[in-house]
Design a protein around this motif. Structure first.
Motif, PDB file in Angstrom:
ATOM      1  N   ASP A  12       0.856  -1.195   0.000  1.00 25.33           N
ATOM      2  CA  ASP A  12       0.000   0.000   0.000  1.00 25.33           C
ATOM      3  C   ASP A  12       0.893   1.246   0.000  1.00 25.33           C
ATOM      4  OD1 ASP A  12      -1.830   2.053   0.590  1.00 25.33           O
ATOM      5  OD2 ASP A  12      -3.071   0.719   1.807  1.00 25.33           O
ATOM      6  N   PRO A  13       0.705   2.142  -0.985  1.00 21.96           N
ATOM      7  CA  PRO A  13       1.557   3.341  -0.989  1.00 21.96           C
ATOM      8  C   PRO A  13       1.328   4.245   0.227  1.00 21.96           C
ATOM      9  CG  PRO A  13      -0.072   3.408  -2.791  1.00 21.96           C
ATOM     10  CD  PRO A  13      -0.169   2.056  -2.150  1.00 21.96           C
ATOM     11  N   VAL A  14       0.213   4.089   0.886  1.00 21.91           N
ATOM     12  CA  VAL A  14       0.007   4.837   2.142  1.00 21.91           C
ATOM     13  C   VAL A  14       0.466   3.905   3.263  1.00 21.91           C
ATOM     14  CG1 VAL A  14      -1.647   6.052   3.584  1.00 21.91           C
ATOM     15  CG2 VAL A  14      -1.985   5.987   1.095  1.00 21.91           C
ATOM     16  N   THR A  15       1.591   4.272   3.891  1.00 22.72           N
ATOM     17  CA  THR A  15       2.245   3.339   4.820  1.00 22.72           C
ATOM     18  C   THR A  15       1.654   3.424   6.228  1.00 22.72           C
ATOM     19  OG1 THR A  15       3.853   4.991   5.511  1.00 22.72           O
ATOM     20  CG2 THR A  15       4.436   3.670   3.564  1.00 22.72           C
ATOM     21  N   ILE A  16       2.032   2.462   7.026  1.00 20.73           N
ATOM     22  CA  ILE A  16       1.601   2.476   8.436  1.00 20.73           C
ATOM     23  C   ILE A  16       2.105   3.759   9.122  1.00 20.73           C
ATOM     24  CG2 ILE A  16       2.114   1.326  10.655  1.00 20.73           C
ATOM     25  CD1 ILE A  16      -0.111  -0.077   9.169  1.00 20.73           C
ATOM     26  N   ALA A  17       3.315   4.170   8.776  1.00 18.48           N
ATOM     27  CA  ALA A  17       3.846   5.403   9.386  1.00 18.48           C
ATOM     28  C   ALA A  17       3.004   6.614   8.959  1.00 18.48           C
ATOM     29  CB  ALA A  17       5.304   5.594   8.975  1.00 18.48           C
ATOM     30  N   ASP A  18       2.538   6.608   7.703  1.00 17.56           N
ATOM     31  CA  ASP A  18       1.652   7.703   7.248  1.00 17.56           C
ATOM     32  C   ASP A  18       0.355   7.684   8.063  1.00 17.56           C
ATOM     33  OD1 ASP A  18       3.441   8.286   5.180  1.00 17.56           O
ATOM     34  OD2 ASP A  18       2.343   7.109   3.675  1.00 17.56           O
ATOM     35  N   ILE A  19      -0.198   6.477   8.207  1.00 18.11           N
ATOM     36  CA  ILE A  19      -1.504   6.366   8.876  1.00 18.11           C
ATOM     37  C   ILE A  19      -1.410   6.869  10.318  1.00 18.11           C
ATOM     38  CG2 ILE A  19      -3.315   4.744   9.616  1.00 18.11           C
ATOM     39  CD1 ILE A  19      -2.455   2.950   7.214  1.00 18.11           C
ATOM     40  N   ARG A  20      -0.282   6.558  10.946  1.00 22.91           N
ATOM     41  CA  ARG A  20      -0.109   6.999  12.341  1.00 22.91           C
ATOM     42  C   ARG A  20      -0.263   8.522  12.440  1.00 22.91           C
ATOM     43  NH1 ARG A  20       4.078   3.926  13.459  1.00 22.91           N
ATOM     44  NH2 ARG A  20       2.934   2.520  14.818  1.00 22.91           N
ATOM     45  N   GLN A  21       0.189   9.230  11.421  1.00 18.67           N
ATOM     46  CA  GLN A  21       0.111  10.700  11.457  1.00 18.67           C
ATOM     47  C   GLN A  21      -1.316  11.228  11.313  1.00 18.67           C
ATOM     48  OE1 GLN A  21       2.938  12.738   8.921  1.00 18.67           O
ATOM     49  NE2 GLN A  21       4.383  11.053   9.110  1.00 18.67           N
ATOM     50  N   THR A  22      -2.223  10.397  10.798  1.00 11.83           N
ATOM     51  CA  THR A  22      -3.598  10.889  10.606  1.00 11.83           C
ATOM     52  C   THR A  22      -4.367  10.968  11.916  1.00 11.83           C
ATOM     53  OG1 THR A  22      -4.665   8.714  10.363  1.00 11.83           O
ATOM     54  CG2 THR A  22      -3.701   9.684   8.364  1.00 11.83           C
ATOM     55  N   GLY A  23      -3.846  10.296  12.954  1.00  9.06           N
ATOM     56  CA  GLY A  23      -4.563  10.273  14.232  1.00  9.06           C
ATOM     57  C   GLY A  23      -5.505   9.085  14.354  1.00  9.06           C
TER      58      GLY A  23
END
Ligand code: DNO
Length: 414
Positions: A12-23
């Protein structure tokens, strides 16, 4: 209410680290690499769970809470001889998930196709891109590309003329694009990519199947799965058929409130629940979403929050609108979900945790830095984050109001 986010796995191009930033705090995921019909091994689930949950102590934790989806093998939907092995595998996957503490499972019972759109890059006036379903284009595919046998009988003369004009105006590349969008283009689809011939053959398997037949196969499946789910504390959440109506000659049986009434009258188990996919149900004008959220409140374990804007002339066509600016009253829907959680709280003692409703921002526009990147259609990073941020604002504001009014009521018993 628990804010979740769909993650398709390491690619997935949206990574777990990215998701963490969304809250978001919870992850919705699946083992997409395991072929439909095979049981998900415990070790594979644990490995996927570690990818999501293992992190340094100073990072905000994420929890894999919802599975979307364990695919249901076509032989179960068709009630074919030999399908029992696939029900057994489905149950084994569920048991293995329960062992890992993952207890909310979304699934669907759509024959052959899962969710379907005709345009994956519909340009909005603000320059962002949305997904769109265009009924005349879909008819053009059905009648003139797929050339499905007997399809003509399902359209009016006017619809056929319009579809012919749409087909004639498309060049070869556009026809190929449309075909791919419909039969193979969308992420999380339950069907393997196939060509037009396989597709015709798969549709042909359903030639003698009507809604009653499909429904009885769903009920037969659930009557084996639900007792085990109950024993494991698992909540099943059936996803509606998207778009919610019969298509390509296939029966579709989870489209309206009336369909859900039939489902729960037949199988009242508390583990039998729904994914309130607001966007899907609102793709037809006769579904009243705030009403449905209220009516089926106790059955809602998971909700996909997004809305559509239907074409005023052709109500079967729609595009996916901004999360708060669509044909449905998202604020009212969120209010009903919060009131449902409040009822769950009242019904339980303080020590017991309530079953919170998992919500996720469903689909997002492709916007800003999403544009030009390869994203899974509908599953952009920035577009979904905008949706989540908007919905989060609504949740916070309404939650504050609801808790203030319940404090006042406690202070002034009637
Ligand atoms: C689309 C999704 C569907 C959904 C399945 C559920 O974005 O809502 O693919 O995951 O139909 O089983």
């Amino acid at each position: 209410m628990r804010e979740s986010w769909r993650w398709f796995g390491p690619n997935d191009p949206v990574t777990i680290a990215d998701i963490r930033q969304t809250g978001a705090t919870d992850i919705v995921s699946a083992l997409h690499n395991i072929p439909t019909g095979q049981a998900w091994p415990l070790a594979a689930i644990q490995e996927h769970q570690a990818l999501i949950e293992d992190c340094a102590a100073d990072l905000s934790p994420l929890t894999w809470s919802v599975v979307e989806s364990i695919p249901v093998h076509e032989d179960i939907k068709l009630g074919r001889p030999g399908h029992q092995q696939y029900i057994d595998s489905w149950i084994t996957s569920m048991e293995n998930l329960a062992e890992c503490g993952i207890k909310t499972i979304c699934y669907n019972f759509m024959p052959v196709i899962d969710w379907t759109r005709t345009d994956l890059n519909y340009k909005l006036p603000n320059g962002a891109y949305a997904l769109r379903f265009d009924q005349p284009k879909f008819a053009a595919f059905d009648l003139f590309i797929l050339q499905r046998e007997n399809a003509q009988a399902e359209y009016s003369a006017e619809e056929i003329t319009e579809a012919q004009a749409v087909f004639d105006a498309m060049d070869d590349a556009e026809r190929t694009q449309l075909t791919n969008n419909i039969i193979a283009g969308l992420p999380g689809k339950m069907t393997d990519a196939y060509g037009l011939d396989d597709f015709r053959q798969m549709l042909g398997n359903y030639i003698d199947m009507d809604s009653a037949g499909l429904r009885s196969n769903l009920f037969a499946f659930l009557s084996q799965v639900l007792p085990r789910a109950e024993a494991l504390g698992i909540k099943l959440a059936i996803h509606p058929d998207d778009p919610p109506r019969d298509m390509l000659g296939l029966p579709r049986i989870i489209c309206t409130a009336a369909d859900l009434d039939i489902l729960f009258a037949a199988l009242p188990s508390p583990s039998n629940g729904i994914t309130l996919c607001v966007g899907t149900y609102s793709s037809r004008p006769d579904n009243n979403l705030p009403e449905m959220a209220k009516q089926f409140g106790p059955r809602i374990h998971f909700s996909h929050l997004r809305g559509v804007s239907r074409d005023p002339q052709e109500q079967r066509s729609f595009y996916e609108a901004s999360h708060l600016d669509s044909d449905i009253d998202m604020i009212q829907v969120v209010q009903e979900l919060l009131l449902e959680e409040q009822r769950r709280r009242v019904d339980l003692s303080d020590e017991q945790g309530i079953d919170e409703i998992f919500i996720r921002p469903d689909h997002g526009h492709q916007m800003m830095d999403d544009i030009g990147k390869t994203v899974n259609p509908g599953y952009s990073g920035i577009g979904r984050m905008k949706g989540l941020a908007e919905v989060r604002g609504v949740i916070r504001a309404l939650s504050a109001q609801i808790s203030a009014s319940s404090q006042t009521n406690k202070g002034n018993p009637a």
